[in-house]
Design a protein around this motif. Structure first.
Motif, mmCIF file in Angstrom:
data_model
loop_
_atom_site.group_PDB
_atom_site.id
_atom_site.type_symbol
_atom_site.label_atom_id
_atom_site.label_comp_id
_atom_site.label_asym_id
_atom_site.label_seq_id
_atom_site.Cartn_x
_atom_site.Cartn_y
_atom_site.Cartn_z
ATOM 1 N N UNK A 86 -7.416 -11.904 3.525
ATOM 2 C CA UNK A 86 -8.208 -12.132 2.167
ATOM 3 C C UNK A 86 -9.480 -11.361 2.134
ATOM 4 N N UNK A 87 -9.942 -11.224 3.255
ATOM 5 C CA UNK A 87 -11.101 -10.615 3.717
ATOM 6 C C UNK A 87 -11.591 -9.262 2.701
ATOM 7 N N UNK A 88 -10.552 -8.548 2.331
ATOM 8 C CA UNK A 88 -11.033 -7.308 1.667
ATOM 9 C C UNK A 88 -9.976 -7.193 0.403
ATOM 10 N N UNK A 89 -9.515 -8.536 0.090
ATOM 11 C CA UNK A 89 -8.798 -8.561 -1.190
ATOM 12 C C UNK A 89 -7.762 -7.443 -1.494
ATOM 13 N N UNK A 90 -7.210 -6.900 -0.122
ATOM 14 C CA UNK A 90 -6.090 -5.947 0.115
ATOM 15 C C UNK A 90 -6.435 -4.736 0.577
ATOM 16 N N UNK A 91 -7.523 -4.520 0.393
ATOM 17 C CA UNK A 91 -8.170 -3.151 1.347
ATOM 18 C C UNK A 91 -7.925 -3.676 2.816
ATOM 19 N N UNK A 92 -7.415 -2.996 3.804
ATOM 20 C CA UNK A 92 -7.126 -3.436 4.987
ATOM 21 C C UNK A 92 -8.568 -3.389 5.769
ATOM 22 N N UNK A 93 -8.808 -4.937 6.242
ATOM 23 C CA UNK A 93 -9.956 -5.081 7.053
ATOM 24 C C UNK A 93 -9.905 -6.201 7.943
ATOM 25 N N UNK A 94 -10.568 -6.298 9.145
ATOM 26 C CA UNK A 94 -10.404 -7.449 9.803
ATOM 27 C C UNK A 94 -11.945 -7.616 10.585
ATOM 28 N N UNK A 95 -12.061 -8.593 10.930
ATOM 29 C CA UNK A 95 -13.453 -8.973 11.384
ATOM 30 C C UNK A 95 -13.381 -10.258 12.627
ATOM 31 N N UNK A 119 -16.746 2.604 4.578
ATOM 32 C CA UNK A 119 -17.486 2.205 3.343
ATOM 33 C C UNK A 119 -16.768 1.319 2.225
ATOM 34 N N UNK A 120 -15.201 1.872 2.153
ATOM 35 C CA UNK A 120 -14.482 1.361 1.088
ATOM 36 C C UNK A 120 -14.021 -0.190 1.697
ATOM 37 N N UNK A 121 -13.845 -0.326 2.739
ATOM 38 C CA UNK A 121 -13.560 -1.606 3.301
ATOM 39 C C UNK A 121 -14.871 -2.479 3.197
ATOM 40 N N UNK A 122 -15.969 -2.112 3.342
ATOM 41 C CA UNK A 122 -17.348 -2.926 3.347
ATOM 42 C C UNK A 122 -17.502 -3.136 1.854
ATOM 43 N N UNK A 123 -17.031 -2.175 0.985
ATOM 44 C CA UNK A 123 -17.301 -2.617 -0.602
ATOM 45 C C UNK A 123 -16.283 -3.765 -0.967
ATOM 46 N N UNK A 124 -15.175 -3.821 -0.370
ATOM 47 C CA UNK A 124 -14.365 -4.669 -0.637
ATOM 48 C C UNK A 124 -14.576 -5.949 -0.125
ATOM 49 N N UNK A 125 -15.067 -5.941 0.971
ATOM 50 C CA UNK A 125 -15.586 -7.332 1.751
ATOM 51 C C UNK A 125 -16.793 -7.916 1.088
ATOM 52 N N UNK A 126 -17.629 -7.093 0.681
ATOM 53 C CA UNK A 126 -18.977 -7.671 0.109
ATOM 54 C C UNK A 126 -18.355 -8.258 -1.207
ATOM 55 N N UNK A 127 -17.581 -7.282 -2.073
ATOM 56 C CA UNK A 127 -17.235 -7.870 -3.375
ATOM 57 C C UNK A 127 -16.487 -9.043 -3.491
ATOM 58 N N UNK A 128 -15.394 -9.178 -2.431
ATOM 59 C CA UNK A 128 -14.563 -10.248 -2.296
ATOM 60 C C UNK A 128 -15.398 -11.448 -2.395
ATOM 61 N N UNK A 129 -16.140 -11.412 -1.501
ATOM 62 C CA UNK A 129 -16.993 -12.669 -1.326
ATOM 63 C C UNK A 129 -17.866 -12.948 -2.440
ATOM 64 N N UNK A 130 -18.513 -12.085 -3.191
ATOM 65 C CA UNK A 130 -19.312 -12.355 -4.206
ATOM 66 C C UNK A 130 -18.232 -12.848 -5.304
ATOM 67 N N UNK A 131 -17.049 -12.317 -5.494
ATOM 68 C CA UNK A 131 -16.096 -12.874 -6.592
ATOM 69 C C UNK A 131 -15.705 -14.258 -6.408
ATOM 70 N N UNK A 132 -15.452 -14.464 -5.057
ATOM 71 C CA UNK A 132 -15.390 -16.084 -4.569
ATOM 72 C C UNK A 132 -16.320 -16.772 -5.139
ATOM 73 N N UNK A 133 -17.596 -16.515 -4.575
ATOM 74 C CA UNK A 133 -18.732 -17.456 -5.108
ATOM 75 C C UNK A 133 -18.959 -17.475 -6.701
#
Ligand SMILES: Cc1ncc(COP(=O)(O)O)c(C=O)c1O
Length: 388
Positions: free
Chosen positions: A252-261, A285-299
């Motif tokens: 779920x971390x990137x809403x579908x953009x491949x990313x792990x942490x 950068x694409x993954x990081x944009x997806x992570x930040x926006x995912x967390x913002x959208x959830x909030x």
């Protein structure tokens, strides 16, 4: 292209390693996908536990588009404000002891790095994991996966992996010793059929690790990022409030953009020196944009509380359905155990255009829907289960 042609094309040019549903996805929005034939399906499997924010959440899509117009990628050899902000945001929602992030590309890679950190922190080699846990398909992760045929297909396994019984602290106690680098646990064993352990078990794991110096790793590839009705299983009441030394994330971390942490505490982070860990694409950068926006959208959209509402509504609504033996799990990670095999239910729901998941337990149907799924959408599933 019609579905027949799409299927032929994929089958001709891809290794036949996945058992697929007989549909081709063209687009998605929220809890819904549309197929090549223009049909609409309710996706209660969330694109394989990935689309926590729903399919193509506009906030995430816009963040990716904006970033794509600036720069697609640069590695960790340069600084990036976006990477810094994504790491800061992740750390801000994690249990307070987890103060550092390491970005990679997938769940199995997050687990590989977590186990390496455990070995580097302790100078030891042995890893304890649990029957029924799934941790991925690369060498170390598959060696920690005591489920079905996975260790067999991963042979030769990485030495030093031992199997404890999930939920049984005595079995861990007999295995943990001065050679143990870490314990890896999937806090809700999703693929095994949504198996749970009581909160005290996690407290006891924490205590055992504190006593022996072993590093405690929670594999939150599925339970993380709001899915259980908390940002993380770690630190929640389900874990008796305890935090591990490392949390691993992906899906779920990137809403579908491949990313792990990996989210890491000071003890483990300080054992890592320059060039001990790394990956070209981690923190792109694409993954990081997806992570930040995912967390913002959830909030922004109150999705974490919605996950708990989803669970409660489903539990209440299915309590009188006689075919249902038990409902396990938390929030939007639920397993419905039927009296008999669930494959016919899974197929029937698919015919009714509702996507659910199976598990390695033949009686357990899994739901991993977007955290944004609404009551009227859950109702569609409930009506189907009630009418048969
Ligand atoms: C709990 C858990 N850990 C790790 C993984 C591996 O993640 P990935 O497929 O991104 O490598 C999965 C994938 O299903 C998972 O469910």
């Amino acid at each position: 292209m019609d579905f027949g042609a799409i299927r032929q094309l994929e089958d001709e040019f891809q290794i036949a390693t996945y058992k697929k549903m007989g549909i081709a996805v063209e687009r998605g929005l929220g809890s819904w996908i549309w197929t090549s034939e223009g049909e609409k399906y309710l996706d209660l499997y969330g694109g394989h536990a990935v689309c926590a924010t729903g399919h193509s959440h506009p906030h995430v899509v816009n963040a990716i588009k904006d970033q794509a117009n600036k720069v697609l990628f640069y590695s960790n050899l340069v600084y990036s404000e976006l990477r810094g902000r994504a790491a800061e945001k992740l750390v801000s929602i994690a249990p307070p002891s987890l103060t550092k992030a390491f970005f990679c590309n997938s769940g199995t890679e997050a687990n590989e790095n977590a186990m390496r950190m455990a070995r580097m922190t302790t100078g030891r080699g042995k890893i304890v994991s649990f029957s029924g846990g799934f941790h991925g398909r690369t060498a170390d992760s598959i060696s920690a996966t005591f489920l079905g045929k996975y260790r067999e297909i991963g042979k030769p396994n990485v030495p030093g992996h031992v199997e404890a019984e999930f939920g049984n602290i005595d079995s861990v106690r007999t295995l943990i010793d001065e050679e143990t680098a870490g314990i890896v646990v999937e806090p809700i064993q999703s693929m095994a059929g949504v198996r749970e352990a009581p909160p005290e078990f996690f407290k006891e794991l924490r205590d055992l690790c504190d006593e022996t110096g072993a590093v405690l790793i929670f594999d939150e590839v599925q339970t993380g990022i709001g899915r259980t009705g908390n940002w993380f299983f770690a630190g929640s009441e389900f874990a008796a409030d305890v935090a591990p030394d490392i949390i691993t994330l992906a899906k779920s971390l990137g809403s579908g953009i491949p990313v792990g942490a990996c989210l890491v505490n000071e003890r483990a982070a300080s054992a890592i020196k320059e060039n001990d860990l790394g990956t070209t694409f981690g923190g792109g950068m694409i993954a990081m944009a997806a992570v930040l926006a995912t967390l913002e959208a959830i909030e922004m959209n109150g999705m974490i509380s919605n996950a708990s509402i989803f669970e409660q509504y489903l539990r209440d609504s299915l309590s009188t359905v006689s075919e249902v033996a038990e409902i396990r799990g938390k929030g939007c990670l639920l397993g419905i155990e039927f009296q008999d095999k669930c494959a016919p239910v899974h197929s029937r729901l698919l015919e009714k255009k509702i996507i659910t998941g199976t598990s390695s337990d033949p009686k357990v149907l899994r739901l991993l829907p977007p955290l944004s799924t609404r009551i009227e959408e859950i109702e569609l599933l409930i009506n189907e289960l009630r009418t048969n």
